[in-house]
Design an enzyme around this catalytic site. Structure first.
Site, mmCIF file in Angstrom:
data_model
loop_
_atom_site.group_PDB
_atom_site.id
_atom_site.type_symbol
_atom_site.label_atom_id
_atom_site.label_comp_id
_atom_site.label_asym_id
_atom_site.label_seq_id
_atom_site.Cartn_x
_atom_site.Cartn_y
_atom_site.Cartn_z
ATOM 1 N N TYR A 146 0.773 -1.196 -0.040
ATOM 2 C CA TYR A 146 0.031 0.079 -0.162
ATOM 3 C C TYR A 146 1.044 1.199 0.098
ATOM 4 C CZ TYR A 146 -3.303 3.573 1.749
ATOM 5 O OH TYR A 146 -4.103 4.617 2.087
ATOM 6 N N ASP A 241 9.097 2.604 -1.215
ATOM 7 C CA ASP A 241 8.201 3.129 -0.237
ATOM 8 C C ASP A 241 8.422 2.702 1.261
ATOM 9 O OD1 ASP A 241 4.503 3.610 0.242
ATOM 10 O OD2 ASP A 241 6.072 3.975 1.587
ATOM 11 N N LYS A 269 5.412 8.677 8.688
ATOM 12 C CA LYS A 269 5.582 8.299 9.964
ATOM 13 C C LYS A 269 6.508 8.726 10.957
ATOM 14 C CE LYS A 269 2.904 4.402 8.367
ATOM 15 N NZ LYS A 269 1.397 4.472 8.578
#
Ligand code: KE4
Length: 426
Positions: A146, A241, A269
């Site tokens: 994702y 990613d 994050k």
């Protein structure tokens, strides 16, 4: 307690004004059959306290940003100091330069960085840059990975192993997903076939170097090196990613851990210190194609926000201390061994890289989304609710991860393992 302060009351009110009652779907706990989620009130290190005053050992940690746990005193102080000077300027600030320098110092392949406000924005922008630099349109991604919810990345595999994708949700135009090819994670032959078939027009191969969004699935030996070679051969850019893995599995992320240099890296994050900040970066020759240095447009009102850069700098500077990663690894090992022991003979598998782990209700190993999808998600839901009732909050989905922080000690691990042991003895 007034009904409106209970989870049920708050959730009922929320659904009157927020779709599904939440601002991000996974928070509604639909994947674990929860009738209503708790509402967070505050965090304290390894713990989360809900609106009803219940206290939980929190292994979700806001899905990964909180490497030092909730309300870390140094982060709180840094944000309190920054906010007194203003919340946003829409002008360059020194802290943005310092944060970009910190990221470039930590992440091996990064010379230039653009700061944005979310992982979705970072991924979307990185892929636009890859397409702009290569003058190609096709993107290869992997099922189960994702990369946020921008149209080209909300695509799922059609039939067969390496086919042009179809939109995975209404609202994504066929054309937007039509240049996305989806292949199977950890399948080198399928990736090679996809590049063989679509290589001419391939702008980028984007991958979570350690998958976290199908549960934790490490790269098979040689998989990431094979992607590097396929990109070198085809002229596509390799995009890691590292929104989850960045600063988590090592200070330099998975690219440091596995010794691979991608062309572009997506961060978020931990990189944002727990505030809305994400980033993407790479070699100067690629990044300098971005406006205003180059022609590829990308922008953001709150990009490099002064509160977020204050928090991020405090966190990333502390991550220069190798002892932090020793502590995270110790917690990860202890949690992994404890959960594996608690499960006894039940067919589960615990997969972990550093401070990210998943207990799959699956015999294992889990090497791909197809295999992850074979997990017993109903039994995972029962495990989630059993732990929750005993003050332990794990991800409300089989396809997410547990995120130890430096605030998780042996007491928190023992509480978790004991609750798990009770479930498996059930
Ligand atoms: P955000 O737009 O949610 O900041 O980041 C998107 C993203 C990009 N790349 C990876 C590898 C990610 O894991 C994410 C976001 N992760 C999810 C859960 N794994 C965030 C939780 C949520 O969607 O509420």
């Amino acid at each position: 307690m007034a009904l409106t302060r209970t989870a049920a009351g708050l959730f009922r009110r929320a659904r009157q004004v927020i779709p599904g009652g939440v601002n991000s779907p996974v928070r509604a706990w639909k994947a674990v059959g929860g009738d209503e989620p708790f509402f967070a009130a505050r965090g304290e290190g390894a713990y989360l306290v809900d609106a009803e005053g219940n206290r939980y050992v929190d292994w979700v940690q806001s899905w990964g940003p909180l490497v030092f746990g909730h309300a870390d005193p140094e982060v709180v102080e840094a944000v309190q100091e920054a906010v007194a000077d203003g919340t946003t300027f829409g002008a360059p600030t020194e802290r943005e330069v310092e944060l970009a320098e910190e990221i470039a110092d930590a992440v091996p392949s990064v010379e230039r960085v653009r700061l944005v406000s979310s992982g979705t924005e970072a991924a979307m922008s990185a892929l636009r840059l890859a397409r702009g630099v290569t003058r190609r349109d096709r993107i290869l991604k992997f099922a189960g990975c994702y990369h946020g919810h921008s149209d080209p990345l909300l695509a799922e595999a059609g039939s067969g192993l390496a086919t042009l994708a179809i939109p995975s949700t209404p609202g994504v135009p066929t054309g937007a997903a039509g240049d996305t090819v989806v292949s199977a994670f950890n399948d080198v032959d399928a990736a090679a076939a996809a590049v063989e078939r679509y290589g001419e027009g391939l702008a980028a191969v984007v991958v979570e170097p350690v998958a976290g969004n199908m549960g934790v699935v490490p790269p098979a030996p040689g998989f990431l090196h094979a992607l590097r070679a396929l990109c070198d051969a085809s002229g596509a850019l390799l995009v890691f990613d590292e929104v989850i893995t960045g600063f988590r599995v090592a200070r330099g992320g998975a690219q440091e851990l596995y010794g691979i240099r991608p062309d572009l890296t997506i961060l978020g994050k931990i990189a944002g210190g727990g505030l809305p900040l994400a980033a993407f970066g790479g070699r100067a020759e690629i990044m300098d194609e971005l406006a205003p240095a180059g022609p590829v447009y990308q922008a953001g009102t709150l990009s490099g926000n002064p509160l977020a850069t204050a928090a991020a700098l405090v966190v990333l500077r502390r991550l220069r201390d190798p002892a932090v990663y020793e502590r995270l690894e110790e917690a990860g090992v202890s949690l992994e061994n404890g959960l594996r022991g608690a499960a006894g003979d039940e067919h589960v598998c615990v997969q972990r890289v550093g401070a990210m782990a998943t207990l799959f209700f699956h015999r294992g190993p889990v090497r791909s989304f197809a295999e992850a999808s074979g997990s017993d998600t109903a039994r995972y839901g029962a495990w989630f609710r059993h732990l929750l009732a005993r003050g332990v909050y794990v991800a409300p989905s089989q396809f997410e991860a547990l995120f130890p922080s430096t605030a998780h000690g042996e007491a928190e691990i023992e509480t978790t393992v004991e609750a798990a042991r009770e479930f498996f003895r059930g």
